[in-house]
Design a protein around this motif. Sequence first.
Motif, PDB file in Angstrom:
ATOM      1  N   VAL A  57      47.765  26.570  26.076  1.00  0.00           N
ATOM      2  CA  VAL A  57      47.220  26.013  27.307  1.00  0.00           C
ATOM      3  C   VAL A  57      46.147  24.984  26.944  1.00  0.00           C
ATOM      4  CG1 VAL A  57      46.042  26.511  29.480  1.00  0.00           C
ATOM      5  CG2 VAL A  57      47.646  28.183  28.516  1.00  0.00           C
ATOM      6  N   PRO A  58      46.368  23.719  27.253  1.00  0.00           N
ATOM      7  CA  PRO A  58      45.362  22.683  26.930  1.00  0.00           C
ATOM      8  C   PRO A  58      44.040  22.939  27.647  1.00  0.00           C
ATOM      9  CG  PRO A  58      47.488  21.696  27.520  1.00  0.00           C
ATOM     10  CD  PRO A  58      47.572  23.152  27.872  1.00  0.00           C
ATOM     11  N   ARG A  59      42.958  22.579  26.998  1.00  0.00           N
ATOM     12  CA  ARG A  59      41.639  22.779  27.599  1.00  0.00           C
ATOM     13  C   ARG A  59      41.445  21.940  28.864  1.00  0.00           C
ATOM     14  NH1 ARG A  59      38.165  25.523  24.055  1.00  0.00           N
ATOM     15  NH2 ARG A  59      38.919  25.646  21.910  1.00  0.00           N
ATOM     16  N   ASP A  60      42.122  20.789  28.936  1.00  0.00           N
ATOM     17  CA  ASP A  60      41.967  19.909  30.085  1.00  0.00           C
ATOM     18  C   ASP A  60      43.105  20.050  31.088  1.00  0.00           C
ATOM     19  OD1 ASP A  60      43.977  18.856  28.553  1.00  0.00           O
ATOM     20  OD2 ASP A  60      43.229  16.784  28.582  1.00  0.00           O
ATOM     21  N   ALA A  61      43.813  21.191  31.067  1.00  0.00           N
ATOM     22  CA  ALA A  61      44.943  21.404  31.966  1.00  0.00           C
ATOM     23  C   ALA A  61      44.485  21.362  33.426  1.00  0.00           C
ATOM     24  CB  ALA A  61      45.615  22.732  31.662  1.00  0.00           C
ATOM     25  N   ALA A 104      41.767  32.533  29.743  1.00  0.00           N
ATOM     26  CA  ALA A 104      41.309  32.889  28.393  1.00  0.00           C
ATOM     27  C   ALA A 104      41.932  31.958  27.358  1.00  0.00           C
ATOM     28  CB  ALA A 104      41.664  34.342  28.088  1.00  0.00           C
ATOM     29  N   ALA A 105      43.222  31.644  27.525  1.00  0.00           N
ATOM     30  CA  ALA A 105      43.893  30.738  26.595  1.00  0.00           C
ATOM     31  C   ALA A 105      43.305  29.336  26.681  1.00  0.00           C
ATOM     32  CB  ALA A 105      45.388  30.707  26.905  1.00  0.00           C
ATOM     33  N   GLN A 106      42.994  28.892  27.894  1.00  0.00           N
ATOM     34  CA  GLN A 106      42.394  27.567  28.069  1.00  0.00           C
ATOM     35  C   GLN A 106      40.993  27.522  27.466  1.00  0.00           C
ATOM     36  OE1 GLN A 106      41.262  26.531  32.089  1.00  0.00           O
ATOM     37  NE2 GLN A 106      41.750  24.369  31.771  1.00  0.00           N
ATOM     38  N   MET A 107      40.237  28.591  27.664  1.00  0.00           N
ATOM     39  CA  MET A 107      38.850  28.640  27.209  1.00  0.00           C
ATOM     40  C   MET A 107      38.752  28.717  25.691  1.00  0.00           C
ATOM     41  SD  MET A 107      36.072  31.606  28.126  1.00  0.00           S
ATOM     42  CE  MET A 107      34.441  31.652  27.391  1.00  0.00           C
ATOM     43  N   THR A 108      39.667  29.456  25.075  1.00  0.00           N
ATOM     44  CA  THR A 108      39.579  29.714  23.633  1.00  0.00           C
ATOM     45  C   THR A 108      40.416  28.778  22.780  1.00  0.00           C
ATOM     46  OG1 THR A 108      41.415  31.299  23.712  1.00  0.00           O
ATOM     47  CG2 THR A 108      39.195  32.166  24.109  1.00  0.00           C
ATOM     48  N   GLY A 109      41.414  28.121  23.401  1.00  0.00           N
ATOM     49  CA  GLY A 109      42.310  27.275  22.620  1.00  0.00           C
ATOM     50  C   GLY A 109      43.339  28.047  21.830  1.00  0.00           C
ATOM     51  N   ARG A 110      43.467  29.350  22.081  1.00  0.00           N
ATOM     52  CA  ARG A 110      44.436  30.178  21.384  1.00  0.00           C
ATOM     53  C   ARG A 110      45.631  30.447  22.295  1.00  0.00           C
ATOM     54  NH1 ARG A 110      44.103  28.697  17.235  1.00  0.00           N
ATOM     55  NH2 ARG A 110      45.468  30.394  16.566  1.00  0.00           N
ATOM     56  N   PRO A 111      46.839  30.540  21.742  1.00  0.00           N
ATOM     57  CA  PRO A 111      48.036  30.697  22.576  1.00  0.00           C
ATOM     58  C   PRO A 111      48.215  32.125  23.084  1.00  0.00           C
ATOM     59  CG  PRO A 111      48.649  30.761  20.272  1.00  0.00           C
ATOM     60  CD  PRO A 111      47.170  30.441  20.306  1.00  0.00           C
ATOM     61  N   PRO A 156      49.304  43.282  41.768  1.00  0.00           N
ATOM     62  CA  PRO A 156      50.651  43.841  41.901  1.00  0.00           C
ATOM     63  C   PRO A 156      51.382  43.963  40.570  1.00  0.00           C
ATOM     64  CG  PRO A 156      50.289  42.056  43.484  1.00  0.00           C
ATOM     65  CD  PRO A 156      49.167  42.018  42.518  1.00  0.00           C
ATOM     66  N   ARG A 157      52.326  44.889  40.532  1.00  0.00           N
ATOM     67  CA  ARG A 157      53.078  45.199  39.330  1.00  0.00           C
ATOM     68  C   ARG A 157      53.860  43.983  38.824  1.00  0.00           C
ATOM     69  NH1 ARG A 157      55.915  48.434  41.663  1.00  0.00           N
ATOM     70  NH2 ARG A 157      57.860  47.324  41.988  1.00  0.00           N
ATOM     71  N   MET A 158      53.685  43.721  37.529  1.00  0.00           N
ATOM     72  CA  MET A 158      54.472  42.708  36.824  1.00  0.00           C
ATOM     73  C   MET A 158      54.324  41.319  37.437  1.00  0.00           C
ATOM     74  SD  MET A 158      57.813  45.144  36.141  1.00  0.00           S
ATOM     75  CE  MET A 158      58.769  43.962  35.182  1.00  0.00           C
ATOM     76  N   ARG A 159      53.107  41.057  37.956  1.00  0.00           N
ATOM     77  CA  ARG A 159      52.755  39.731  38.459  1.00  0.00           C
ATOM     78  C   ARG A 159      51.478  39.294  37.757  1.00  0.00           C
ATOM     79  NH1 ARG A 159      57.286  37.605  40.540  1.00  0.00           N
ATOM     80  NH2 ARG A 159      58.222  38.982  42.120  1.00  0.00           N
ATOM     81  N   ALA A 160      51.555  38.203  37.020  1.00  0.00           N
ATOM     82  CA  ALA A 160      50.425  37.771  36.197  1.00  0.00           C
ATOM     83  C   ALA A 160      49.341  37.116  37.034  1.00  0.00           C
ATOM     84  CB  ALA A 160      50.908  36.802  35.121  1.00  0.00           C
ATOM     85  N   LYS A 161      48.103  37.561  36.822  1.00  0.00           N
ATOM     86  CA  LYS A 161      46.944  36.882  37.391  1.00  0.00           C
ATOM     87  C   LYS A 161      46.555  35.722  36.463  1.00  0.00           C
ATOM     88  CE  LYS A 161      45.085  41.053  39.635  1.00  0.00           C
ATOM     89  NZ  LYS A 161      45.778  42.134  38.906  1.00  0.00           N
ATOM     90  N   ASN A 162      45.490  35.023  36.844  1.00  0.00           N
ATOM     91  CA  ASN A 162      45.089  33.840  36.082  1.00  0.00           C
ATOM     92  C   ASN A 162      44.255  34.145  34.846  1.00  0.00           C
ATOM     93  OD1 ASN A 162      46.323  31.896  37.673  1.00  0.00           O
ATOM     94  ND2 ASN A 162      44.598  31.743  39.085  1.00  0.00           N
ATOM     95  N   GLY A 163      43.829  35.403  34.682  1.00  0.00           N
ATOM     96  CA  GLY A 163      42.887  35.718  33.614  1.00  0.00           C
ATOM     97  C   GLY A 163      43.345  35.333  32.222  1.00  0.00           C
ATOM     98  N   ALA A 164      44.587  35.676  31.877  1.00  0.00           N
ATOM     99  CA  ALA A 164      45.094  35.374  30.539  1.00  0.00           C
ATOM    100  C   ALA A 164      45.184  33.875  30.310  1.00  0.00           C
ATOM    101  CB  ALA A 164      46.457  36.029  30.343  1.00  0.00           C
TER     102      ALA A 164
END
Length: 253
Positions: free
Chosen positions: A193-197, A147-154, A136-144
Motif C-alpha cells: 500500500v503506497p504511503r500516498d494512496a 497499518a500497511a500504508q503507515m509502515t510501508g510493509r505489505p 462483521p464476519r469475514m469483512r475487512a476493516k481499514n485497520g490493516a
Amino acid sequence: MKLSKRLLRSVPVQNLIARMMSSYIALVRATTRWQEVMPDETRLFLDQEANIIGCFWHSRMVMMFHAWKHSDRSRFHMLISAHRDGRVIARAIENLGFRTVEGSSRRGGASALVTLKRTLDKGGAIGITPDGPKGPRMRAKNGAVKAAQMTGRPMIAISGNVSSRKIFDSWDRFCLPLPFGRGIIHWGTPIAVPRDASKEELESYRLELEEQLNELTRKADLCFGHVPITPATPLRANDLEAPPEKGAADARP
C-alpha cells in the motif's frame, strides 16, 4: 454480581483458563499433520523480508500459530484488547512463548499502531485480524490497510482449516481445531500500500485483502470437504474506520 463474573475477575482463575487455552493450542499443533500452500511469489518475498503484516480472519486465529511454527516466538506480537477477555488471551499467548501489545479500537488504537510500527522497524512482523474484534464476519476493516500504508510493509493474507473441527455459533463462526487430524495453511500474495494512496485506492486495497482472505478460506474449507463458511453482510462505511483490535505475529515461518 453473578458468581461466574466474579470468578472470571479473579487473577488465579484467569491464569488457569489461560493455561488451559495454551495447553490445548500446543496439543493441536503437536498432533496435527500440517500442510502449507504458499505461492512462489510469497515464498521468494519471505526469503528476503521477514517483517510483514500477516492478516487472517478472527475465526481462524488458533490455527495461525502454526503459520509461524519455525519463527522466533519472542518476536511474535499480538494486539490484544485491554478488556478482561483480552487479558486472558494475552496470558495464553505468552504461555506459548509469544508477546502481546495492548490496544483497543476505542482506546489507544492509534498508539497501538505506532507500537506495531516500531516492531516492524526492528525487523519483525505483525499480524492483524481485519474483522476483529466483533465483526462483521469475514469483512475487512481499514485497520490493516492503514497499518500497511503507515509502515510501508505489505499485507499478506493467511487462512487455514483442519479435517476435524467444531464451529461455534458466534459472530465469527469460530473454528476450533480438534487434535489428531490434518491441517492446511494457505498463504496469499503480498499487497503493498503506497504511503500516498488516495481514499479510493485504500478502498481497493481493502477489497483486495478481503477477497484474498475469503478465497483462501474457501479453498481451505473445501480441502477437507467442509461446506465453506460465508461472509456476513458487507460492511457499512462507518464500520470500516475501526483500527485493528487483535492480530498476530512477529516473524516469518
